[in-house]
Design a protein around this motif. Structure first.
Motif, PDB file in Angstrom:
ATOM      1  N   GLN A  51       0.827  -1.211   0.000  1.00  0.00           N
ATOM      2  CA  GLN A  51       0.000   0.000   0.000  1.00  0.00           C
ATOM      3  C   GLN A  51       0.857   1.255   0.000  1.00  0.00           C
ATOM      4  N   LEU A  52       1.929   1.227   0.793  1.00  0.00           N
ATOM      5  CA  LEU A  52       2.807   2.399   0.838  1.00  0.00           C
ATOM      6  C   LEU A  52       3.481   2.598  -0.517  1.00  0.00           C
ATOM      7  N   ALA A  53       3.816   1.491  -1.185  1.00  0.00           N
ATOM      8  CA  ALA A  53       4.449   1.597  -2.501  1.00  0.00           C
ATOM      9  C   ALA A  53       3.492   2.243  -3.500  1.00  0.00           C
ATOM     10  N   VAL A  54       2.214   1.874  -3.422  1.00  0.00           N
ATOM     11  CA  VAL A  54       1.233   2.482  -4.325  1.00  0.00           C
ATOM     12  C   VAL A  54       1.128   3.980  -4.051  1.00  0.00           C
ATOM     13  N   THR A  55       1.124   4.332  -2.769  1.00  0.00           N
ATOM     14  CA  THR A  55       1.041   5.755  -2.429  1.00  0.00           C
ATOM     15  C   THR A  55       2.237   6.511  -3.000  1.00  0.00           C
ATOM     16  N   GLU A  56       3.427   5.930  -2.846  1.00  0.00           N
ATOM     17  CA  GLU A  56       4.620   6.604  -3.371  1.00  0.00           C
ATOM     18  C   GLU A  56       4.541   6.725  -4.888  1.00  0.00           C
ATOM     19  N   GLU A  57       3.989   5.686  -5.525  1.00  0.00           N
ATOM     20  CA  GLU A  57       3.820   5.735  -6.977  1.00  0.00           C
ATOM     21  C   GLU A  57       2.885   6.890  -7.352  1.00  0.00           C
ATOM     22  N   MET A  58       1.809   7.041  -6.596  1.00  0.00           N
ATOM     23  CA  MET A  58       0.848   8.107  -6.897  1.00  0.00           C
ATOM     24  C   MET A  58       1.455   9.495  -6.657  1.00  0.00           C
ATOM     25  N   ARG A  59       2.427   9.568  -5.756  1.00  0.00           N
ATOM     26  CA  ARG A  59       3.085  10.865  -5.522  1.00  0.00           C
ATOM     27  C   ARG A  59       3.775  11.372  -6.788  1.00  0.00           C
ATOM     28  N   THR A  60       4.221  10.439  -7.627  1.00  0.00           N
ATOM     29  CA  THR A  60       4.976  10.869  -8.809  1.00  0.00           C
ATOM     30  C   THR A  60       4.077  11.501  -9.864  1.00  0.00           C
ATOM     31  N   ILE A  61       2.760  11.337  -9.746  1.00  0.00           N
ATOM     32  CA  ILE A  61       1.872  11.911 -10.771  1.00  0.00           C
ATOM     33  C   ILE A  61       0.932  12.961 -10.189  1.00  0.00           C
TER      34      ILE A  61
END
Lengths: 475, 475
Positions: free
Chosen positions: A383-393
């Motif tokens: 879940q944290l990885a998905v959040t970090e991924e969303m930070r990039t966009i």
């Protein structure tokens, strides 16, 4: 709402960073990378010229400021025909996602539309309703053109009760139907006579009951409440138990003080007690009105709408007016299916509920809901990885929607079509999955859907300053 | 309740491990270490002889089995004098913690006792009440001898309304007064006339209102509800917002269906809406009855009670009958104080609420409540470290009380006095801090209190099989 200032990731576009620094917003600069795939045309659009970049940056800052100023309140529950002008005349059904005819609709959408026509008395039975829909005697239109958000396969007809969310800052309002729960229903694409009885009760009694309580309460501040439920394990899209419990807490006192008769009040309270998803459509109306408040800033490259009809996916961008970009929805192959079902049984990605992700909830807030870790791989780390991924966009961390598991950082919010195209990373959307063909099955899974990259490319090309858009953009 | 089996850490005592393996419980063996500090006498007690170890291991397994069988239900709210036989005759006040006379009581406890006497009409004013307490005309007794749990400085008198928690498995019941909230109150040691008015309303109206709803609901299963609120950011001791919201959700429908008049029902609902700590004493009653169900297995070295009166700390152990070990409470120097206050202003550690930690909630569940990270250092990592520390002194992971941040592992539960003495690690207890002298200040801080090691050493020495206890223990 917490006073945490937004943290902003700035990719290459130095003017945006300067503008934010001037406002005292912390900026993390990320080294410029060429667009994924080396698409030369898109690369040219992304870098644009400096004057264009400045205008986009300023427009995006204004978009985010409007979004963060929005304070939607739940102020009432009314028959849709009373609050949506287009529903006042003729036989019109509003549906999720971009425009679509009955023939192209997915199975659950068709079933919902036909039963809605029966509900309105526009057809004596489902077969007659289907013919009236096929002939165009009963018309279909996207709910998103009328400030209405339809969950899953639900359609909205004049006699259906809709939540009214009003944003005090902008004066705008948006609407979404009362959630029908987990049983046979329009929104899950498996309606029956009982589902219509429920809709009648919503119209005849529940709408008035809830409105009486909301009048007495002076409305309920929804974003403040959402900020609390994010501390209580909800991401508000697929897990809504805390949000619904907090709504019940906020309604119960005013309901009793408003003099609603005991048995009537009891039926309302029992619905909120039994259906933990009750809050979903209240949340959708709130997010829609906030997104509308943010929408309409010329040159803005921030996403202000995402919407699916089971066949196509539509994207709205702040600076592109009422032009929605449309592309085929992606298959539901990342979902977790109930035993005995799979992607071959699934209707396509459907519903206007992706408006939550536009505003920083749902998939953007997955880290708030550890019970939903299975949606994205099974662990909190996923879940944290998905959040970090969303930070990039995204352009900001939400100043009010903070998440314990992120050290109380805000959720990623403000999807920038340029960042999506540059990185090739598309937004995640929490969603349910309903059966395409079986008229009784209803929900057969849940998980994460991905937006199709094509709509972001289409929007980017249409933006002013791009090769296609510069001539027609505002000057 | 989740079906997660308990994980057990076994330190040196191989028989216990064998017994658990025979029941299919996973066992993690930890290398035997000599007792911290090299206390030779205690080391001898810890290793004991094999036959003694076997009896203790079997007793502890039975203790834990009883604890996990307990399913307390909230079944009513009654005047204490109706349900606690000792309160039926004469002028008696029940207080938190071990026996203490008025003269030795801390400030908040004295103030609560005096105002309680006025509340009962045993004295016309506070000064007269103080004299009657000093003279012994009004008697004081530990609530823990009467299955009553007093929060903080609260005392219980016959006319105060208490929650009734009944355990279906054991047939036992326990009691705790309705929480008075954050204003002037007995439990925060700053009562005034308004606090007595509130207690009168509790007695005259609210108790009946809540009981009517609970009758209609057939009671509310509390451990099932607690398992939910642990998924919603509560550790249930200092953060109770989800638990209270879930109780409100469970009560509202039955309340209305029971025919309680609207304005009366509204007052009850508004209390639960406004006081997020409402659930605390319901939880205390539930934990007390569960601990009582587990208590009383001869040879058990498992803690079944922790209780403080602001001056002394008392410990109850499963195999030691009604013998409580008592030692001075530790200073409140780990608490986080409100601005302008410090440990010099603080009354000592006080209240029967540490019964939550006995049952695997509160400090044992800190990792469930990231908003409380400041209690133990500020970060989620600090909370996880505390949980791991508590694992070293407990026998099991709770099969029903699971925590998202622990990967849905159960909370540490089953404090073994042998493990505490061996490691020198004492239980953490979430608590509030109240002002010692100021009669108006009330709560001035919150944080973690530590149990004093002395009570565990005292209990260990008293256990059968120990040098002191073997002669008098059961055979």
């Amino acid at each position: 709402m917490a006073a945490t200032p937004p943290r902003v990731v700035n990719v290459g576009l130095d003017v945006f960073a300067e503008a934010l620094r001037a406002q005292g917003v912390p900026v993390t600069e990320v080294a410029w990378r060429p667009p994924a795939g080396g698409d030369a045309d898109l690369a040219r659009l992304l870098v644009a010229d400096r004057a264009v970049r400045e205008r986009i940056a300023a427009a995006n800052a204004e978009t985010m400021a409007r979004l963060f100023r929005a304070r939607p309140r739940w102020v009432g529950v009314r028959p849709a025909g009373e609050v949506v002008p287009a529903l006042r005349d003729g036989r019109l059904l509003l549906h999720a996602g971009p425009p679509i005819g009955y023939a192209r609709m997915c199975g659950p959408h068709r079933r919902a539309a036909a039963w809605a026509a029966v509900f309105e008395g526009w057809a004596p039975d489902v077969d007659s309703a289907v013919r009236a829909l096929q002939s165009g005697e009963i018309r279909l239109a996207p709910a998103y053109d009328h400030a209405v958000a339809c969950p899953m396969a639900a359609v909205v007809s004049p006699s259906m009760a809709v939540h009214v969310a009003r944003d005090e800052a902008s004066g705008l309002a948006a609407f979404s139907p009362i959630n029908e729960g987990r049983g046979r229903s329009l929104w899950l694409g498996n309606p029956d006579a009982g589902a219509l009885d429920r809709l009648r009760w919503f119209h005849d009694e529940l709408a008035g009951t809830l409105s009486a309580a909301l009048d007495r309460a002076g409305g309920i501040d929804l974003f403040g409440l959402f900020a609390q439920s994010l501390q209580m394990g909800d991401e508000l899209h697929a897990r809504c138990v805390a949000t619904t419990a907090l709504l019940l807490r906020g309604l119960a006192g005013p309901l009793l003080e408003a003099g609603v008769p005991g048995p009537v009040a009891a039926r309302a309270v029992r619905l909120l007690e039994a259906n933990s998803l009750f809050s979903l459509t209240v949340t959708m109306a709130a997010c829609r009105v906030a997104a509308d408040a943010a929408h309409g800033v010329p040159w803005s490259s921030v996403v202000t709408g995402m919407s699916r009809n089971g066949v196509d996916f539509a994207l709205r961008v702040g600076g592109l007016g009422e032009r929605w970009s449309v592309a085929p929805a992606v298959p539901m192959d990342e979902a977790v299916y109930h035993s005995g079902f799979g992607v071959a049984d699934a209707a396509g990605d459907i519903g206007d509920s992706a408006i939550l992700e536009v505003v920083g909830l749902g998939g953007m807030a997955l880290a708030a809901a550890p019970t939903m870790a299975a949606f994205v791989g099974g662990s909190v780390a996923d879940q944290l990885a998905v959040t970090e991924e969303m930070r990039t966009i995204t352009l900001a961390a939400h100043p009010g929607f903070t998440v314990p598991a992120l050290g109380f950082a805000g959720t990623p919010v403000g999807i920038d079509v340029r960042l999506v195209v540059e990185t090739g990373i598309v937004p995640v959307i929490d969603t349910g999955v309903v059966h395409e063909r079986d008229p009784e099955a209803g929900q057969i899974g849940a998980g994460v859907a991905r937006a199709p990259l094509e709509v972001f490319r289409d929007a980017l090309v249409a933006l002013p300053g791009s090769a296609a858009g510069v001539q027609e953009g505002p000057t």
